[in-house]
Write a protein that holds these residues in place. Structure first.
Motif, PDB file in Angstrom:
ATOM      1  N   LYS A  84       4.989   0.991  14.298  1.00 27.52           N
ATOM      2  CA  LYS A  84       4.420   1.758  13.197  1.00 27.52           C
ATOM      3  C   LYS A  84       5.002   1.330  11.871  1.00 27.52           C
ATOM      4  O   LYS A  84       4.354   1.359  10.861  1.00 27.52           O
ATOM      5  CB  LYS A  84       4.686   3.253  13.385  1.00 27.52           C
ATOM      6  CG  LYS A  84       3.888   3.898  14.480  1.00 27.52           C
ATOM      7  CD  LYS A  84       4.151   5.395  14.478  1.00 27.52           C
ATOM      8  CE  LYS A  84       3.361   6.101  15.550  1.00 27.52           C
ATOM      9  NZ  LYS A  84       3.604   7.531  15.565  1.00 27.52           N
ATOM     10  N   PRO A 134       0.469  -2.191  11.299  1.00 24.41           N
ATOM     11  CA  PRO A 134       0.773  -1.983   9.878  1.00 24.41           C
ATOM     12  C   PRO A 134      -0.089  -2.856   8.987  1.00 24.41           C
ATOM     13  O   PRO A 134      -0.618  -3.878   9.407  1.00 24.41           O
ATOM     14  CB  PRO A 134       2.250  -2.394   9.790  1.00 24.41           C
ATOM     15  CG  PRO A 134       2.442  -3.343  10.925  1.00 24.41           C
ATOM     16  CD  PRO A 134       1.533  -2.867  12.026  1.00 24.41           C
ATOM     17  N   PRO A 159      -4.518   0.301   6.081  1.00 22.68           N
ATOM     18  CA  PRO A 159      -4.516   1.730   5.767  1.00 22.68           C
ATOM     19  C   PRO A 159      -5.795   2.416   6.197  1.00 22.68           C
ATOM     20  O   PRO A 159      -6.853   1.789   6.355  1.00 22.68           O
ATOM     21  CB  PRO A 159      -4.363   1.749   4.248  1.00 22.68           C
ATOM     22  CG  PRO A 159      -4.944   0.449   3.801  1.00 22.68           C
ATOM     23  CD  PRO A 159      -4.592  -0.533   4.882  1.00 22.68           C
ATOM     24  N   ASP A 175      -1.790   3.379  -0.499  1.00 23.28           N
ATOM     25  CA  ASP A 175      -2.409   3.167   0.808  1.00 23.28           C
ATOM     26  C   ASP A 175      -1.940   4.246   1.770  1.00 23.28           C
ATOM     27  O   ASP A 175      -0.738   4.429   1.976  1.00 23.28           O
ATOM     28  CB  ASP A 175      -2.044   1.789   1.366  1.00 23.28           C
ATOM     29  CG  ASP A 175      -2.545   0.655   0.489  1.00 23.28           C
ATOM     30  OD1 ASP A 175      -3.584   0.841  -0.169  1.00 23.28           O
ATOM     31  OD2 ASP A 175      -1.893  -0.409   0.466  1.00 23.28           O
ATOM     32  N   HIS A 214      -1.532   5.557   5.448  1.00 27.87           N
ATOM     33  CA  HIS A 214      -1.456   5.184   6.854  1.00 27.87           C
ATOM     34  C   HIS A 214      -1.234   6.441   7.704  1.00 27.87           C
ATOM     35  O   HIS A 214      -1.017   7.526   7.173  1.00 27.87           O
ATOM     36  CB  HIS A 214      -0.304   4.202   7.079  1.00 27.87           C
ATOM     37  CG  HIS A 214      -0.480   2.890   6.382  1.00 27.87           C
ATOM     38  ND1 HIS A 214      -0.889   1.743   7.025  1.00 27.87           N
ATOM     39  CD2 HIS A 214      -0.298   2.541   5.075  1.00 27.87           C
ATOM     40  CE1 HIS A 214      -0.956   0.740   6.164  1.00 27.87           C
ATOM     41  NE2 HIS A 214      -0.604   1.203   4.968  1.00 27.87           N
ATOM     42  N   HIS A 215      -1.251   6.275   9.013  1.00 31.81           N
ATOM     43  CA  HIS A 215      -0.992   7.407   9.904  1.00 31.81           C
ATOM     44  C   HIS A 215       0.433   7.934   9.742  1.00 31.81           C
ATOM     45  O   HIS A 215       0.671   9.124   9.904  1.00 31.81           O
ATOM     46  CB  HIS A 215      -1.208   7.005  11.369  1.00 31.81           C
ATOM     47  CG  HIS A 215      -2.646   6.956  11.766  1.00 31.81           C
ATOM     48  ND1 HIS A 215      -3.444   8.078  11.846  1.00 31.81           N
ATOM     49  CD2 HIS A 215      -3.453   5.913  12.118  1.00 31.81           C
ATOM     50  CE1 HIS A 215      -4.658   7.746  12.231  1.00 31.81           C
ATOM     51  NE2 HIS A 215      -4.693   6.434  12.402  1.00 31.81           N
TER      52      HIS A 215
END
Length: 555
Positions: free
Chosen positions: A138, A201, A204, A516, A518-519
């Motif tokens: 991640k 990674p 996004p 951006d 991301h999770h």
């Protein structure tokens, strides 16, 4: 071989994750006292830097290619020494050494090249104290030994200043940590292909544009009261270029953090500009706002979320600000005074939800409130009279004030009780609906994230509400403090970021950024003087969301 001292004395070329020619220090890397250095994952992480030394003396040639841990001295991967008068042998030696060095880079996960976009950028990963590092798949920049979060403060300079004198025991410990990280990465690479695709990674969920403190005025360049250069006309050019960039990259929305025009719009002739004819019936402040909005209209892909600041209030009434910036001002009971706070929800196809909560930090304020009848103005006067001895003669001066009390100046404001109650209700609903929240405001909220002279008067009341919803609030973005800043709240883990001003970046620089989503993290990609950084969501793993791990990471 030549000693380290000899090599250093002869000079070196050091590739530190930035392109050749990028500025190696200065304001574009500095955050409120932070040493102007490139930083990576955290203040204790081992940043590997590729260094190449070329030495030539009396027909002898030496090439040394190695790595330099940022805090642990030199560890040379390769030492090549050739003594020959033949150029062919020399060149073959050079080629072999460089190829070997880049093979080592490919095989090593310990290298972190922080350059992303624009000039002078770095990663700034943060982690809560005592918490384990994030999943390597991640967050590839996570380091196994780092358990402290990054602080943009002067103490970091002391932690990172000595890169040459480290004991062998410490070096061995760092090598062992790297081997453990490598082993963990290899184990994680065996996960299913679909899961790996989801966590990859650099891809996004969506991106947004962000800019702050344009402060355009149709006047020549000048200076702030503190002596900082200001580029009033260039700010409009930079704002237009930012909007075009946002449109070209098709970001989902754009955030404007306030002060799109300067108070000097009302004094154009006094500051060297050309005023409108007296018969034109054109308000110079309103016309300047229209010019900025026309520049920002280059972005058409999504909405622009506006906050407003003190400089809008120097030019326009709250009613006019609401009409021009599409801020839904509401008349608060019992006195019917206008306050502009709202929220905006972004929903993605995968079900993830992100809510932007926009605060009005000039709810309680001197500016734009009726001197005779405004209850909120009277409350502002009471606060300034209590805490600022310069009031009312020099109400904008923090002279004589210490620490965070410097915030009690007339160009700041506060948040009243009805808005605080709305904030609490909005965050509670967001928590119930599994939404993630980013808070937007013109003024900074957390002490340490910027100069104290820019803070909200009653920042502690706002912080108390946000801390109660740390499992929901990701971060806060604000402007007002032109040099920018960052601080992570010790109690909640929420990130507080202040975006650098467009106004104080000269041509050809354009200062703005991309965010951006991301999770598991936010990545800020800054241009111009806007600093790049990465902010993890490790504070958001709450018991109430433990039934579904992926939901806790979704936005």
């Amino acid at each position: 071989l030549v000693s380290t001292h000899d090599v250093s004395s002869l000079g070196r070329c050091r590739l530190s994750g930035c392109p050749v020619g990028a500025r190696s220090g200065g304001r574009n890397q500095r955050h409120q006292g932070q040493s102007p250095q490139y930083r990576t994952s955290s203040s204790q992480s081992q940043c590997q830097l590729l260094s190449t030394y070329w030495l030539a003396s009396k027909g002898s040639f030496l090439l040394r290619v190695g790595t330099i841990p940022h805090t642990s001295g030199r560890m040379h991967l390769l030492k090549v020494k050739r003594r020959s008068d033949s150029k062919n042998n020399y060149y073959r030696c050079c080629v072999r050494a460089v190829v070997f060095a880049f093979v080592c880079l490919e095989l090593s996960d310990s290298f972190s090249l922080p350059f992303q976009h624009g000039s002078g950028q770095y990663h700034a990963h943060s982690r809560m104290p005592g918490q384990k590092p994030a999943d390597p798949l991640k967050n590839v920049s996570a380091k196994p030994k780092s358990t402290s979060m990054l602080r943009r403060s002067s103490s970091l300079a002391g932690e990172e200043s000595d890169t040459n004198h480290v004991s062998d025991n410490k070096r061995n410990t760092q090598q062992a940590a790297w081997r453990r990280q490598k082993s963990l990465t290899l184990q994680q690479s065996k996960v299913s292909e679909s899961h790996e695709e989801e966590l990859r990674p650099g891809e996004p969920l969506f991106s947004i544009g962000v800019l702050a403190d344009i402060q355009y005025a149709p006047i020549p360049d000048g200076f702030s009261y503190g002596g900082m250069p200001r580029y009033y006309r260039h700010a409009l050019v930079a704002a237009r270029d930012a909007a075009r960039h946002f449109q070209r990259d098709a970001v989902s929305l754009v955030i404007n953090l306030g002060d799109i025009i300067d108070g000097k719009c009302q004094e154009v002739e006094e500051h060297g500009g050309i005023p409108h004819p007296p018969t034109s019936q054109i308000d110079p402040g309103a016309h300047a706002v229209d010019e900025v909005l026309e520049a920002l209209s280059e972005y058409q892909h999504g909405p622009i979320l506006h906050t407003y600041g003190n400089h809008e209030l120097y030019n326009l009434s709250r009613e006019d600000i609401g009409k021009k910036l599409n801020i839904p001002f509401r008349a608060e009971e019992p006195h019917g005074e206008l306050v502009g706070y709202y929220s905006h929800l972004v929903e993605q196809d995968d079900g993830s939800k992100l809510r932007f909560v926009v605060l009005d930090t000039y709810d309680i304020a001197m500016m734009g409130r009726c001197k005779d009848s405004s209850v909120k103005r009277k409350l502002a006067e009471k606060l300034l009279a209590k805490y600022n001895p310069n009031f009312p003669e020099n109400e904008n001066s923090p002279e004589g004030l210490m620490g965070n009390e410097k915030r009690f100046v007339a160009f700041n404001g506060g948040v009243d009780e009805p808005q605080l109650e709305w904030l609490r209700t909005t965050l509670q609903e967001a928590k119930q609906n599994r939404e993630r929240v980013i808070v937007l405001s013109h003024q900074p909220i957390l002490p340490g994230s910027s100069s104290p002279v820019c803070l909200i008067w009653n920042y502690h009341d706002v912080l108390k509400v946000l801390r109660d919803y740390s499992c929901t609030v990701i971060a806060s973005f604000s402007g007002h403090a032109h040099r920018g800043g960052y601080q992570r709240d010790d109690e909640s883990g929420i990130h507080f970021r202040v975006i650098e001003a467009i106004l104080e970046s000269p041509d050809p620089h354009r200062t703005y950024g991309f965010v951006d989503m991301h999770h598991d993290r936010i990545v800020v990609r800054g241009l111009g003087d806007c600093t790049s950084a990465t902010y993890d969501f490790d504070h958001m793993h709450d018991e109430s969301h433990s039934d579904n791990r992926m939901d806790t990471a979704k936005i």
